[in-house]
Design a protein around this motif. Structure first.
Motif, short mmCIF file in Angstrom:
data_model
loop_
_atom_site.label_atom_id
_atom_site.label_comp_id
_atom_site.label_asym_id
_atom_site.label_seq_id
_atom_site.Cartn_x
_atom_site.Cartn_y
_atom_site.Cartn_z
N LEU A 128 12.90 -9.12 -7.97
CA LEU A 128 14.00 -8.19 -8.25
C LEU A 128 13.90 -6.97 -7.35
O LEU A 128 14.90 -6.50 -6.79
CB LEU A 128 13.99 -7.76 -9.72
CG LEU A 128 14.24 -8.85 -10.77
CD1 LEU A 128 14.29 -8.24 -12.18
CD2 LEU A 128 15.54 -9.60 -10.49
N LEU A 133 16.64 -4.02 -6.48
CA LEU A 133 16.85 -3.50 -7.84
C LEU A 133 15.83 -2.40 -8.15
O LEU A 133 14.68 -2.49 -7.75
CB LEU A 133 16.65 -4.63 -8.85
CG LEU A 133 17.85 -5.50 -9.22
CD1 LEU A 133 18.82 -4.70 -10.05
CD2 LEU A 133 18.54 -6.08 -8.00
N ASP A 137 19.17 0.22 -12.87
CA ASP A 137 20.22 -0.71 -12.43
C ASP A 137 20.52 -1.72 -13.53
O ASP A 137 19.63 -2.06 -14.32
CB ASP A 137 19.76 -1.48 -11.18
CG ASP A 137 19.79 -0.62 -9.94
OD1 ASP A 137 20.45 0.43 -9.96
OD2 ASP A 137 19.13 -1.01 -8.94
N VAL A 139 21.63 -5.60 -14.70
CA VAL A 139 21.54 -6.98 -14.25
C VAL A 139 22.22 -7.86 -15.30
O VAL A 139 21.87 -7.80 -16.48
CB VAL A 139 20.06 -7.41 -14.12
CG1 VAL A 139 19.95 -8.88 -13.75
CG2 VAL A 139 19.32 -6.53 -13.10
N CYS A 156 13.34 -7.71 -15.80
CA CYS A 156 14.20 -6.52 -15.76
C CYS A 156 13.51 -5.37 -16.48
O CYS A 156 13.39 -4.26 -15.94
CB CYS A 156 15.55 -6.80 -16.43
SG CYS A 156 16.62 -7.87 -15.49
N ALA A 161 14.95 -2.01 -15.13
CA ALA A 161 16.37 -2.35 -14.99
C ALA A 161 16.90 -2.74 -16.38
O ALA A 161 16.13 -3.15 -17.25
CB ALA A 161 16.55 -3.50 -14.00
N HIS A 163 19.04 -5.11 -18.71
CA HIS A 163 19.73 -6.40 -18.66
C HIS A 163 20.92 -6.45 -19.61
O HIS A 163 20.94 -5.78 -20.64
CB HIS A 163 18.78 -7.58 -18.89
CG HIS A 163 18.01 -7.58 -20.17
ND1 HIS A 163 18.59 -7.80 -21.39
CD2 HIS A 163 16.68 -7.42 -20.41
CE1 HIS A 163 17.66 -7.78 -22.32
NE2 HIS A 163 16.48 -7.54 -21.77
N ALA A 184 27.15 -4.32 -12.95
CA ALA A 184 25.89 -5.01 -12.64
C ALA A 184 25.74 -5.19 -11.14
O ALA A 184 26.70 -5.48 -10.43
CB ALA A 184 25.88 -6.36 -13.34
N LYS A 185 24.50 -5.02 -10.68
CA LYS A 185 24.22 -5.14 -9.26
C LYS A 185 23.79 -6.57 -8.92
O LYS A 185 23.89 -7.01 -7.79
CB LYS A 185 23.05 -4.19 -8.95
CG LYS A 185 23.12 -3.50 -7.62
CD LYS A 185 22.18 -2.31 -7.62
CE LYS A 185 21.53 -2.14 -6.26
NZ LYS A 185 20.59 -1.01 -6.24
N LEU A 186 23.27 -7.25 -9.93
CA LEU A 186 22.76 -8.60 -9.73
C LEU A 186 23.22 -9.46 -10.89
O LEU A 186 23.29 -9.00 -12.03
CB LEU A 186 21.21 -8.54 -9.72
CG LEU A 186 20.47 -9.88 -9.63
CD1 LEU A 186 20.59 -10.47 -8.23
CD2 LEU A 186 18.98 -9.68 -9.97
#
Ligand code: 6R9
Length: 664
Positions: A128, A133, A137, A139, A156, A161, A163, A184-186
């Motif tokens: 990640l 990430l 952030d 996800v 995460c 991060a 989730h 969400a970035k991912l």
């Protein structure tokens, strides 16, 4: 107000009680002392529960309620949820203990110890980080029920991060909304999952969600936050690929170093967002903290499920995509070092004894499931579970909707061999952890009642004016004091948080459920009092399905109700007025209905597909234009239609009735 009125009769007459077996009570994690301690000093009780976690820096303050109704618990301490769920067990010499017996639907299995999980979460966390990430952030996780789902969530948490798990049964449209709302970035997904012997594709739905901001799209500008899609290979099916954006999980993760220092976060750092149906159209992104949430889930898991981590094999059949999976597969049990079964598939694949085969094979001792599943097994017949050795079981749990006394008794007798305590646990995505439940070594429980608040939780039932009702009476369920695992808000919308939960009764958390105190003061949950439906334990609102229906070019107007259903608790029944001049609309009502059912599946997901769609000429409305769903529910439940005096046109109900008798 209460939509499970048919169970009320039972509630008045139910006098059976089941005491914990003496042998169970003698070794139970929780005794009646638990209630006493919490009663003397609630905050001190929670402080002690929090001290069972592993903190990087200790906290000094228990509760800060100065920004009510947003609470802060243990806020000056730091910790990491993944460290608590995994590293700690390895650090303290429990690395060889099995964390998961994974059973794939096709029959593939994996045994993962805590030491194995430790390697996996660190590699995934490093992956990640390499994808850019960082702490804070978001996800989106859209995976089947496979070990990577748990690893992804914990990875995460490990890097701080946040989730947002989206249940694999949700449609592209629902996924798109959720990715977008959380920016969400991912997205972590899989090629597909296994469902009743079929490969169910997931990745194409992600592709579609992310493509929907393309040229000519109905949703310009959405999902632009997404930089990468991480794809687990599960089924091996062909998968379209966007170079530069898509990355295979095995390419990104497997070569990573198995060393990663967890991000030590403040107790109030958000751990996850989970979307749930709200009373207005758009889903609400509820978010939870790290320290308070983890305290709540680990503590309740220990006292309600009586977990003995050295000897128990615990199986919660929920999907990790729901809050039950978050709290009682990932964070609670793992923090307590439990050995668990994780099953990918459905109860009847490849045969209707699959669950009981798993219980027998892994010697499951604690089973946590939902009333809808129990009623399904009742329908299939007890000869099926009777073919398996279920003698390892020692405790049974239920969650998701009110359990009718008949199902409770069947669960206890057929699955629990009349020896296992049954804990009916009431809670919500919002509450994070179990709020009302018997304690299995203490409470003499009644079939169908969730009994009393767990220690440290303050609950009441109030009337319209917010006054506590007397024993023997019903009203609205409220929580009267803040609790550690309470939601911290609705993502990006404090106002909606306050107005949804705190504006009904001054200073009280409004749960949205009806409840009754019986003559002994024990609690009976009566279902939702708002327009939220509960279908197989899944929350849906009438509005979101109505929105999906009216978005279809054939539909002029739609009204949705939840009708009582023997197996699923409630079922979605939709009444639609069609545009008879719409392009391509079939003349046959059945054809219209089946096309619209499919449309709802594509818009929201299979769980929202109406059981019945009735094409009608008009809908019953009040003079102020409000649809009277109560009357439609009467029709859907084949009851005499109630009071129609407030209808603008009282002949409408006659027309609906006679139309139905005509065979629509
Ligand atoms: C954990 C979970 C919450 C709603 C809740 C209530 C219903 C859950 C229940 C129950 C009666 C129980 N509910 N457990 N009703 N008895 N033991 O299900 O969370 O998906 O947010 O649903 O489910 O109506 O308000 P969530």
């Amino acid at each position: 107000m209460v939509n499970v009125a048919h169970t009320l009769e039972n509630l008045h007459t139910e006098r059976r009680t089941f005491k914990p077996p003496a042998s169970f009570a003698a070794h139970a994690n929780a005794t009646s002392y638990e209630y006493k301690k919490a009663g003397v000093d609630r905050l001190e009780y929670w402080r002690e529960a929090a001290l069972r976690l592993s903190w990087k820096t200790p906290f000094t303050e228990i509760l800060d309620w100065s920004d009510a109704p947003v609470s802060r618990w243990f806020h000056d301490g730091t910790l990491n949820a993944c460290d608590n769920a995994v590293d700690r067990h390895v650090r303290e010499g429990r690395g060889d203990r099995v964390a998961f017996h994974f059973v794939g639907e096709p029959g593939d299995t994996q045994t993962l110890t805590y030491a194995d999980m430790h390697v996996r979460v660190q590699q995934a966390a490093n992956a990640l980080v390499s994808l850019g990430l960082t702490k804070g952030d978001r996800v989106a996780i859209y995976l089947p029920q496979i070990p990577e789902a748990v690893v992804a969530m914990l990875a995460c948490a490990r890097i701080g991060a946040i989730h947002s798990v989206v249940f694999g049964g949700f449609s592209t449209e629902s996924l798109r909304q959720r990715i977008d709302d959380a920016e969400a970035k991912l997205v972590i997904t899989a090629d597909g999952g296994n469902r009743r012997g079929q490969h169910l594709a997931l990745k194409p739905l992600v592709d579609e969600a992310l493509a929907s901001h393309g040229e000519g799209s109905a949703h310009p500008g959405v999902c632009e936050s997404v930089e990468h899609v991480l794809v687990v290979r599960r089924t091996g099916q062909d998968t379209a690929w966007v170079e530069g954006r898509d990355v295979w999980w095995h390419d990104a993760v497997d070569h990573q170093s198995a060393e990663h220092e967890p991000a030590w976060v403040e107790a109030e750092h958000p751990l996850f967002i989970l979307y749930t149906s709200g009373t207005t159209g758009t889903p609400k992104g509820l978010f939870h903290s790290t320290g308070g949430y983890l305290t709540g889930v680990a503590h309740t898991h220990r006292i309600v499920f009586d977990l003995k981590p050295e000897s128990d094999v615990y199986w919660c059949t929920a999907d990790v995509g729901w809050v039950t999976g978050h709290s009682y597969i990932v964070y609670g049990p793992m923090t307590n070092g439990a050995t668990q079964v994780l099953y990918e598939g459905t109860p009847n694949s490849p045969h209707e004894g699959r669950w009981w085969e798993i219980v027998e094979q892994y010697k499951v001792t604690i089973l946590y499931t939902a009333p809808t599943a129990i009623r399904t097994f009742m329908k299939w017949g007890e000869t099926i579970p009777n073919q398996y050795d279920l003698s390892s079981l020692r405790l049974l749990g239920s969650v998701g909707e009110p359990i009718n006394p008949e199902a409770w008794m069947w669960y206890r007798r057929v699955i629990g061999g009349d020896r296992c305590p049954v804990v009916d646990t009431w809670w919500q995505t919002e509450t994070g952890a179990i709020m009302i439940s018997p304690l299995p070594g203490v409470t003499a429980s009644k079939p169908g009642s969730a009994m009393t608040p767990v220690p440290g939780i303050s609950i009441d039932v109030v009337d319209d004016a917010g006054r506590p009702v007397a024993n023997g009476e019903g009203g609205y369920l409220v929580v009267t004091e803040p609790w550690p695992s309470m939601l911290r808000g609705i993502w990006g919308n404090r106002h909606r948080y306050v107005s949804t939960y705190w504006n009904h009764f001054d200073g009280l958390y409004f749960a949205g459920d009806g409840a009754k105190k019986d003559v002994d003061g024990d609690l009976w949950l009566l279902g939702r009092v708002d327009d939220v439906m509960n279908v197989s334990g899944h929350r849906l609102t009438t509005t979101e399905i109505e929105h999906a229906l009216v978005a279809h070019p054939w539909v002029a107007e739609a009204a949705v109700v939840g009708a009582a259903d023997e197996v699923t608790g409630q079922a979605v029944v939709a009444f639609v007025i069609v545009r008879s001049d719409a392009d391509g609309i079939p003349a046959d009502g059945d054809e219209v209905a089946s096309a619209l059912r499919e449309h709802v599946r594509r818009q929201i997901g299979a769980l929202a597909k109406p059981r019945t769609i009735l094409v009608v000429a008009e809908l019953p409305k009040t003079r102020s234009g409000k649809i009277m769903r109560r009357l439609l529910r009467d029709v859907a439940e084949h009851r005499e239609v109630g009071d129609v005096t407030t209808l603008a046109d009282s002949s409408v109900m006659d027309a609906i009735r006679s139309g139905l008798e005509g065979g629509a």
